[in-house]
Design a protein around this motif. Structure first.
Motif, mmCIF file in Angstrom:
data_model
loop_
_atom_site.group_PDB
_atom_site.id
_atom_site.type_symbol
_atom_site.label_atom_id
_atom_site.label_comp_id
_atom_site.label_asym_id
_atom_site.label_seq_id
_atom_site.Cartn_x
_atom_site.Cartn_y
_atom_site.Cartn_z
ATOM 1 N N VAL A 1 43.868 -13.532 -55.057
ATOM 2 C CA VAL A 1 43.228 -12.731 -56.098
ATOM 3 C C VAL A 1 43.435 -11.257 -55.764
ATOM 4 C CG1 VAL A 1 41.526 -14.469 -56.744
ATOM 5 C CG2 VAL A 1 41.006 -12.899 -54.888
ATOM 6 N N ALA A 2 43.057 -10.395 -56.689
ATOM 7 C CA ALA A 2 43.376 -8.964 -56.561
ATOM 8 C C ALA A 2 42.901 -8.365 -55.249
ATOM 9 C CB ALA A 2 42.784 -8.210 -57.742
ATOM 10 N N GLU A 3 41.716 -8.808 -54.783
ATOM 11 C CA GLU A 3 41.179 -8.206 -53.564
ATOM 12 C C GLU A 3 41.485 -9.037 -52.329
ATOM 13 O OE1 GLU A 3 37.894 -10.713 -55.425
ATOM 14 O OE2 GLU A 3 39.495 -9.379 -56.065
ATOM 15 N N ASP A 4 42.493 -9.921 -52.424
ATOM 16 C CA ASP A 4 42.788 -10.847 -51.334
ATOM 17 C C ASP A 4 43.067 -10.090 -50.039
ATOM 18 O OD1 ASP A 4 44.095 -13.070 -49.747
ATOM 19 O OD2 ASP A 4 43.690 -14.077 -51.641
ATOM 20 N N THR A 5 42.562 -10.641 -48.939
ATOM 21 C CA THR A 5 42.744 -9.990 -47.637
ATOM 22 C C THR A 5 43.853 -10.624 -46.824
ATOM 23 O OG1 THR A 5 41.035 -11.446 -46.677
ATOM 24 C CG2 THR A 5 40.331 -9.298 -47.503
ATOM 25 N N VAL A 6 44.552 -11.626 -47.373
ATOM 26 C CA VAL A 6 45.671 -12.236 -46.661
ATOM 27 C C VAL A 6 46.726 -11.171 -46.414
ATOM 28 C CG1 VAL A 6 47.516 -13.947 -46.767
ATOM 29 C CG2 VAL A 6 45.262 -14.504 -47.674
ATOM 30 N N SER A 7 47.175 -11.067 -45.176
ATOM 31 C CA SER A 7 48.159 -10.038 -44.845
ATOM 32 C C SER A 7 49.533 -10.418 -45.367
ATOM 33 C CB SER A 7 48.227 -9.854 -43.322
ATOM 34 O OG SER A 7 49.343 -9.065 -42.977
ATOM 35 N N GLU A 8 50.222 -9.412 -45.895
ATOM 36 C CA GLU A 8 51.586 -9.673 -46.349
ATOM 37 C C GLU A 8 52.496 -10.026 -45.171
ATOM 38 O OE1 GLU A 8 53.639 -5.924 -47.613
ATOM 39 O OE2 GLU A 8 51.651 -5.091 -47.249
ATOM 40 N N GLN A 9 52.072 -9.685 -43.950
ATOM 41 C CA GLN A 9 52.862 -10.019 -42.769
ATOM 42 C C GLN A 9 52.770 -11.498 -42.416
ATOM 43 O OE1 GLN A 9 54.825 -7.630 -41.599
ATOM 44 N NE2 GLN A 9 53.912 -6.248 -43.101
ATOM 45 N N GLU A 10 51.790 -12.195 -42.965
ATOM 46 C CA GLU A 10 51.582 -13.594 -42.621
ATOM 47 C C GLU A 10 52.308 -14.545 -43.561
ATOM 48 O OE1 GLU A 10 47.379 -14.060 -42.741
ATOM 49 O OE2 GLU A 10 47.005 -12.819 -40.974
ATOM 50 N N THR A 11 52.949 -14.032 -44.580
ATOM 51 C CA THR A 11 53.580 -14.883 -45.575
ATOM 52 C C THR A 11 55.057 -14.535 -45.730
ATOM 53 O OG1 THR A 11 53.097 -13.354 -47.387
ATOM 54 C CG2 THR A 11 51.428 -15.012 -46.884
ATOM 55 N N ILE A 12 55.799 -15.501 -46.288
ATOM 56 C CA ILE A 12 57.180 -15.226 -46.667
ATOM 57 C C ILE A 12 57.150 -14.174 -47.776
ATOM 58 C CG2 ILE A 12 59.297 -16.230 -47.581
ATOM 59 C CD1 ILE A 12 58.256 -18.960 -46.588
ATOM 60 N N GLY A 13 57.866 -13.098 -47.606
ATOM 61 C CA GLY A 13 57.777 -11.986 -48.543
ATOM 62 C C GLY A 13 58.575 -12.197 -49.816
ATOM 63 N N LEU A 14 58.048 -11.660 -50.921
ATOM 64 C CA LEU A 14 58.794 -11.634 -52.186
ATOM 65 C C LEU A 14 59.723 -10.425 -52.144
ATOM 66 C CD1 LEU A 14 56.228 -12.495 -55.037
ATOM 67 C CD2 LEU A 14 58.307 -13.746 -54.433
ATOM 68 N N ASN A 15 60.870 -10.595 -51.501
ATOM 69 C CA ASN A 15 61.810 -9.488 -51.332
ATOM 70 C C ASN A 15 63.237 -10.033 -51.282
ATOM 71 O OD1 ASN A 15 62.403 -10.252 -48.537
ATOM 72 N ND2 ASN A 15 60.324 -9.529 -48.099
ATOM 73 N N PRO A 16 64.236 -9.161 -51.329
ATOM 74 C CA PRO A 16 65.627 -9.617 -51.384
ATOM 75 C C PRO A 16 66.068 -10.496 -50.219
ATOM 76 C CG PRO A 16 65.486 -7.313 -52.023
ATOM 77 C CD PRO A 16 64.124 -7.704 -51.515
ATOM 78 N N ALA A 17 65.355 -10.430 -49.071
ATOM 79 C CA ALA A 17 65.725 -11.277 -47.938
ATOM 80 C C ALA A 17 65.660 -12.758 -48.293
ATOM 81 C CB ALA A 17 64.808 -10.978 -46.743
ATOM 82 N N LEU A 18 64.831 -13.096 -49.288
ATOM 83 C CA LEU A 18 64.728 -14.489 -49.725
ATOM 84 C C LEU A 18 66.049 -15.024 -50.259
ATOM 85 C CD1 LEU A 18 61.357 -14.885 -51.687
ATOM 86 C CD2 LEU A 18 62.090 -16.169 -49.683
ATOM 87 N N LEU A 19 66.889 -14.134 -50.750
ATOM 88 C CA LEU A 19 68.138 -14.562 -51.379
ATOM 89 C C LEU A 19 69.242 -14.854 -50.365
ATOM 90 C CD1 LEU A 19 68.220 -11.967 -54.321
ATOM 91 C CD2 LEU A 19 67.299 -14.299 -54.339
ATOM 92 N N THR A 20 68.996 -14.500 -49.094
ATOM 93 C CA THR A 20 70.038 -14.617 -48.077
ATOM 94 C C THR A 20 70.623 -16.022 -48.009
ATOM 95 O OG1 THR A 20 69.010 -12.887 -46.728
ATOM 96 C CG2 THR A 20 70.547 -14.365 -45.614
#
Length: 299
Positions: free
Chosen positions: A260-279
Motif C-alpha cells: 500500500v502507499a505507506e508500505d514500509t517494505v524496503s525496495e532493497q529487499e525485493t526484486i526491483g522493477l528496473n531494466p536489470a529484470l530484462l537481462t
C-alpha cells in the motif's frame, strides 16, 4: 471486464468480490493460466484482455516496455513499485522452502540452502524422487526466481545439481507443488511462492514454511491495463483498487500480502522493477541459462 492472471482464483477471489461490492455495475471475467502463457496470449491478442496480472515481474516489465500497457499518470504509489506509470506492483511475496516435518523428525530443520544441501547429501534415500521445484523452461515465475537466485549466490547451482541427482520433480506452479507436499508425494518444495505456501500450510501440522536465512528472493506481483482494452474505465478502476489499501478492509481476507502507499517494505529487499529484470530475457542469455540449468537438473 476481462482479467488474465497467474494467481489461483481461491487466493484472488476476495479482491474481485471487494471490487464488485464497490462497483456493482461491473462484472469480472477471471482467467487463470501460467505466467509464461500470459505473456504469449497478450502478445498474440492484446485486445482479448483488459487487465493483466502476473507474478513474473520480468515478463510483465517486458510487456510494458514493448508497449502493451496503458500509461496511467495519476496512480499514486511509491516510485519503486511502478514502471513508467504503466506497470504497478500490489503484493510483495518471498520465495520459500516448504518441507514435510516427518522427513526431518528428530533432526534440525534447514534454515539455509546449504543446510538443505547437507540434509539431502546425508540421506539421499529419504529425498530421492521426493523433492520438487519449478520447471524453469515452462514457468515464468520459476525462471525469474532461478535467475535471481543465481545472481546472488553460487549455492543455487550446487543445490540444483544435488536435486538433479536425486531425480527432482518439476512443476509448472506453486499450487501443484504444495498439493503434492500435502499428499506426501514429495518432502521438500523449493522456491514456492510464500502466499501459496502459507495458505495451504495453514491447518497442516505436517508442513513447515521456511524463509531461508542466507538470502531471500522476494518478488512483487504486478498489474497493468492492456493498451488495447475495450473497458478502459473499469480496468483503470480495478487497477487503482488493487494498489490502494482498500482490499485490506474486505470482510474476506486474501493471503496475498498487499503493498500500500505507506508500505514500509524496503525496495532493497525485493526484486526491483528496473531494466536489470530484462537481462535474462535476452534470447542468448536465456538459452545459456536454460542449458546450464538442464545440465544440472536433467541427469
Amino acid at each position: 471486464m476481462r482479467v488474465i492472471s497467474s494467481t489461483d482464483t481461491l487466493l484472488f477471489a476476495p479482491f474481485i468480490e471487494g471490487f464488485v461490492a464497490e462497483n456493482p455495475l461491473i462484472s469480472v471475467e477471471y482467467l487463470v493460466t501460467g505466467s509464461a502463457d500470459i505473456d504469449r496470449r497478450v502478445r498474440a491478442n492484446p485486445s482479448a484482455f483488459d487487465v493483466i496480472i502476473s507474478s513474473a515481474m520480468d515478463l510483465q516489465l517486458k510487456l510494458a516496455n514493448d508497449g502493451f500497457a496503458l500509461r496511467l499518470e495519476d496512480v499514486e504509489v511509491p516510485p519503486w513499485t511502478q514502471w513508467h506509470h504503466s506497470l504497478f506492483a500490489f503484493t510483495s511475496e518471498p520465495a520459500t522452502i516448504v518441507i514435510n516435518r516427518s522427513a526431518f523428525e528428530g533432526r534440525a530443520l534447514p534454515e539455509t540452502r546449504q543446510d538443505l544441501i547437507e540434509a539431502m547429501r546425508e540421506r539421499p534415500d529419504m529425498f530421492r524422487g521426493k523433492i520438487g521445484t519449478y520447471d524453469v523452461r515452462e514457468s515464468g515465475l520459476g525462471y525469474l526466481f532461478a535467475t535471481q537466485d543465481s545472481r546472488v549466490s553460487e549455492t543455487y547451482w550446487r543445490l540444483m545439481e544435488i536435486m538433479g541427482g536425486l531425480r527432482v520433480k518439476l512443476y509448472c506452479c506453486s499450487g501443484d507443488m504444495i498439493s503434492d507436499l500435502v499428499d506426501g508425494k514429495i518432502h521438500v518444495a523449493y522456491n514456492v511462492l510464500g502466499s501459496y505456501a502459507s495458505a495451504q500450510a495453514e491447518g497442516q501440522d505436517a508442513l513447515e514454511v521456511i524463509l531461508p536465512s542466507d538470502f531471500q528472493t522476494t518478488m512483487m506481483r504486478t498489474v497493468m491495463v492492456s493498451n488495447e482494452t475495450q473497458s478502459v474505465q473499469a480496468a483503470q478502476q480495478f487497477l487503482r483498487y488493487l494498489v490502494s489499501d482498500r482490499p485490506n478492509d474486505s470482510t474476506t481476507q486474501s493471503p496475498l500480502p498487499l503493498l500500500v502507499a505507506e508500505d514500509t517494505v524496503s525496495e532493497q529487499e525485493t526484486i526491483g522493477l528496473n531494466p536489470a529484470l530484462l537481462t535474462f530475457l535476452d534470447s542468448l542469455k536465456r538459452k545459456k541459462f536454460i542449458s546450464a540449468w538442464e545440465n544440472a537438473v536433467i541427469q
